[in-house]
Design an enzyme around this catalytic site. Structure first.
Site, PDB file in Angstrom:
ATOM      1  N   ASP A 267     103.975  18.873   9.610  1.00  0.00           N
ATOM      2  CA  ASP A 267     103.345  18.457  10.857  1.00  0.00           C
ATOM      3  C   ASP A 267     102.462  19.619  11.322  1.00  0.00           C
ATOM      4  OD1 ASP A 267     102.680  18.070  13.487  1.00  0.00           O
ATOM      5  OD2 ASP A 267     104.692  17.504  14.156  1.00  0.00           O
TER       6      ASP A 267
ATOM      7  N   HIS B  44     108.845  18.019  17.233  1.00  0.00           N
ATOM      8  CA  HIS B  44     108.331  17.102  18.250  1.00  0.00           C
ATOM      9  C   HIS B  44     108.945  15.725  17.961  1.00  0.00           C
ATOM     10  CE1 HIS B  44     105.308  14.460  20.169  1.00  0.00           C
ATOM     11  NE2 HIS B  44     104.955  15.504  20.885  1.00  0.00           N
TER      12      HIS B  44
ATOM     13  N   LYS C 254      93.716  17.699  19.386  1.00  0.00           N
ATOM     14  CA  LYS C 254      94.238  19.049  19.632  1.00  0.00           C
ATOM     15  C   LYS C 254      93.359  20.100  18.967  1.00  0.00           C
ATOM     16  CE  LYS C 254      99.008  17.363  19.658  1.00  0.00           C
ATOM     17  NZ  LYS C 254      99.405  17.372  21.066  1.00  0.00           N
TER      18      LYS C 254
ATOM     19  N   CYS D 277     108.325  16.742  24.729  1.00  0.00           N
ATOM     20  CA  CYS D 277     108.675  15.840  23.620  1.00  0.00           C
ATOM     21  C   CYS D 277     109.551  16.522  22.569  1.00  0.00           C
ATOM     22  CB  CYS D 277     107.430  15.239  22.962  1.00  0.00           C
ATOM     23  SG  CYS D 277     106.518  14.139  24.023  1.00  0.00           S
TER      24      CYS D 277
ATOM     25  N   GLN E  49      99.861  21.503  15.658  1.00  0.00           N
ATOM     26  CA  GLN E  49      99.563  22.705  16.440  1.00  0.00           C
ATOM     27  C   GLN E  49      98.949  23.826  15.594  1.00  0.00           C
ATOM     28  OE1 GLN E  49      99.615  22.771  19.614  1.00  0.00           O
ATOM     29  NE2 GLN E  49     100.850  20.964  20.049  1.00  0.00           N
TER      30      GLN E  49
HETATM   31  N1  7TS Z   1     103.658  17.178  16.455  1.00  0.00           N
HETATM   32  C1  7TS Z   1     103.499  18.244  17.248  1.00  0.00           C
HETATM   33  C2  7TS Z   1     103.949  19.599  16.789  1.00  0.00           C
HETATM   34  C3  7TS Z   1     102.877  18.096  18.486  1.00  0.00           C
HETATM   35  O1  7TS Z   1     102.717  19.163  19.263  1.00  0.00           O
HETATM   36  C4  7TS Z   1     102.458  16.804  18.898  1.00  0.00           C
HETATM   37  C5  7TS Z   1     101.865  16.565  20.266  1.00  0.00           C
HETATM   38  C6  7TS Z   1     102.613  15.733  18.018  1.00  0.00           C
HETATM   39  C7  7TS Z   1     103.235  15.963  16.807  1.00  0.00           C
HETATM   40  C8  7TS Z   1     102.120  14.376  18.320  1.00  0.00           C
HETATM   41  O2  7TS Z   1     100.732  14.356  18.304  1.00  0.00           O
HETATM   42  P1  7TS Z   1      99.916  13.059  18.732  1.00  0.00           P
HETATM   43  O3  7TS Z   1      98.502  13.496  18.763  1.00  0.00           O
HETATM   44  O4  7TS Z   1     100.175  12.031  17.702  1.00  0.00           O
HETATM   45  O5  7TS Z   1     100.430  12.659  20.084  1.00  0.00           O
HETATM   46  N2  7TS Z   1     102.241  17.503  21.233  1.00  0.00           N
HETATM   47  C9  7TS Z   1     102.073  17.387  22.570  1.00  0.00           C
HETATM   48  C10 7TS Z   1     102.440  18.394  23.471  1.00  0.00           C
HETATM   49  O6  7TS Z   1     102.953  19.447  23.142  1.00  0.00           O
HETATM   50  N3  7TS Z   1     102.167  17.965  24.722  1.00  0.00           N
HETATM   51  O7  7TS Z   1     101.602  16.767  24.654  1.00  0.00           O
HETATM   52  C11 7TS Z   1     101.547  16.385  23.323  1.00  0.00           C
END
Ligand code: 7TS
Length: 405
Positions: A200, A123, A226, A364, A203
């Site tokens: 990371d 990401h 999430k 992303c 997910q």
């Molecule tokens: N890493 C992964 C694997 C992610 O899926 C996401 C967000 C992030 C980092 C960033 O997370 P945040 O909470 O700091 O924004 N993924 C997604 C997605 O798949 N669609 O919208 C956000």
């Protein structure tokens, strides 16, 4: 026992959505999950009955709020099986957790010619912070290649690790492909060479058991939103020795021990990394979300994800013109696909009219889309409350899309 009806009833938005004339099929859980009533109620109760700033008051209310906030930290510690509570830092989310490590851990030591290793499926939030840092320090960002199924090439990974590697940062589950990376093995390979590892877990943390001690990773990042918790709260796990050796992230209240006009000393872990008033309600809500997940059982959730993934894969593959992007052997909870040559954005619009909430685009992960030579995908991503009926609803809607184009 995993009782789907009971679970669906626990989520007000899912429950209400299912009663609409066109029922809502919420399949954008990789972006954010819905929140159970217990989490919503816990945040409301905090604001109605317990609101006070923490770590400073001497009155009952402030003590209670502090206790609740710190109890949430212990819940996170248990969720990750971290050995110490002080290793849990509350942040805004995965993105902030990774930026914290990039700026406070890697930046001070990164020298020209050094290398940082990531996968081809990161990401942007586990790519751009390292990329910017590498550019600034004339270091090199090295990418572990992937095969056509969307799996990392382990031999290439091994070959990338050398005495110039200062950091390995790996996504546990790809948000675009659903691939579960072999992070235990990958971490071990890096650790054998003394290379620090960040995982990371944005997910993965809501779908499978995580044991940071068994993994032996140095850092683990995730977001609350999430995993059924509020937005604006997340976690950075770090090994004590690593965190102690790092500079603070931000400066101000909470993170200091003593301050004079000339000098300041800094607080112990974890407070050293939590400058200013934190997201108290968010942390408490995250604690309740963890309780909720553990009550349902991570094992049951993982099993349900596997069932849904298998059903979705079979159902979508039966539609002519579907091309799945991401067909790893080890995969969960996410199906990314293309349908004929319909642009993912056009597809998202038509699916919306059928009550299907789904993400379309690059998710992303623009370099990953370039790797597959596609502009983006349509992505269905599942959570504990999703059902096979919703996958059928998606399939029916896709047939409508086909009829229109
Ligand atoms: N890493 C992964 C694997 C992610 O899926 C996401 C967000 C992030 C980092 C960033 O997370 P945040 O909470 O700091 O924004 N993924 C997604 C997605 O798949 N669609 O919208 C956000």
């Amino acid at each position: 026992m995993f009782q789907i009806d009971q679970i669906r009833a626990s989520f007000p938005l899912i429950h209400r959505g299912s009663q609409q004339p066109i029922p809502l099929a919420y399949l954008d859980n990789a972006a954010t999950t819905q929140k159970p009533q217990e989490v919503i109620q816990r945040v409301q109760t905090y604001y109605e009955n317990e609101n006070a700033n923490i770590h400073r008051g001497i009155y009952d209310l402030a003590r209670q709020a502090t206790d609740d906030y710190e109890a949430a930290r212990v819940k996170v510690q248990n969720l990750l099986n971290a050995s110490k509570t002080q290793e849990i830092i509350f942040t805004r989310g995965t993105t902030e957790s990774i930026n914290l490590v990039a700026q406070c851990f890697l930046a001070p030591m990164l020298k020209p010619g050094d290398e940082v290793v990531i996968t081809a499926m990161e990401h942007h939030s586990n790519l751009v912070p390292w990329q910017v840092l590498c550019k600034k320090h004339q270091a090199h960002l090295k990418i572990i290649p992937i095969n056509d199924a969307g799996e990392v090439m382990m031999e290439d990974y091994r070959a990338l690790l050398n005495d110039k590697t200062r950091m390995v940062a790996l996504v546990h589950i790809s948000n675009s492909l659903g691939t579960i990376n072999p992070i235990a093995e990958m971490t071990q390979l890096a650790k054998q060479k003394g290379i620090p590892v960040l995982i990371d877990g944005a997910q993965s943390v809501s779908h499978m058991e995580i044991d940071v001690q068994a993994l032996d990773c140095d850092f683990f990042a995730f977001s609350g939103h999430k995993m059924y918790a509020p937005t604006g709260i997340g976690v950075l796990y770090g090994k004590t020795a690593r965190l102690n050796a790092m500079e603070p992230y931000q400066y101000g209240g909470e993170m200091i021990r003593t301050v004079s006009y000339e000098d300041s000393t800094f607080n112990a872990l974890p407070h050293k990394f939590e400058a200013g008033t934190p997201n108290i309600a968010g942390a408490i809500g995250l604690g309740t979300a963890i309780d909720f997940i553990q009550k349902v059982g991570l094992h049951n959730i993982h099993q349900h994800m596997d069932d849904l993934l298998q059903y979705a894969t079979e159902t979508l593959q039966a539609i002519e013109g579907i091309r799945l992007i991401g067909t790893a052997q080890q995969k969960t909870s996410i199906v990314s696909f293309l349908l004929d040559d319909v642009h993912p954005h056009d597809m998202g619009t038509i699916l919306n009219e059928s009550g299907v909430a789904i993400r379309a685009g690059h998710h992303c992960t623009m370099p990953l889309m370039r790797h597959f030579e596609i502009p983006g995908t349509t992505r269905a991503s599942f959570a504990m409350y999703n059902t096979k009926a919703e996958i059928d609803q998606l399939a029916e809607a896709l047939k409508k899309v086909q009829a229109i184009f």
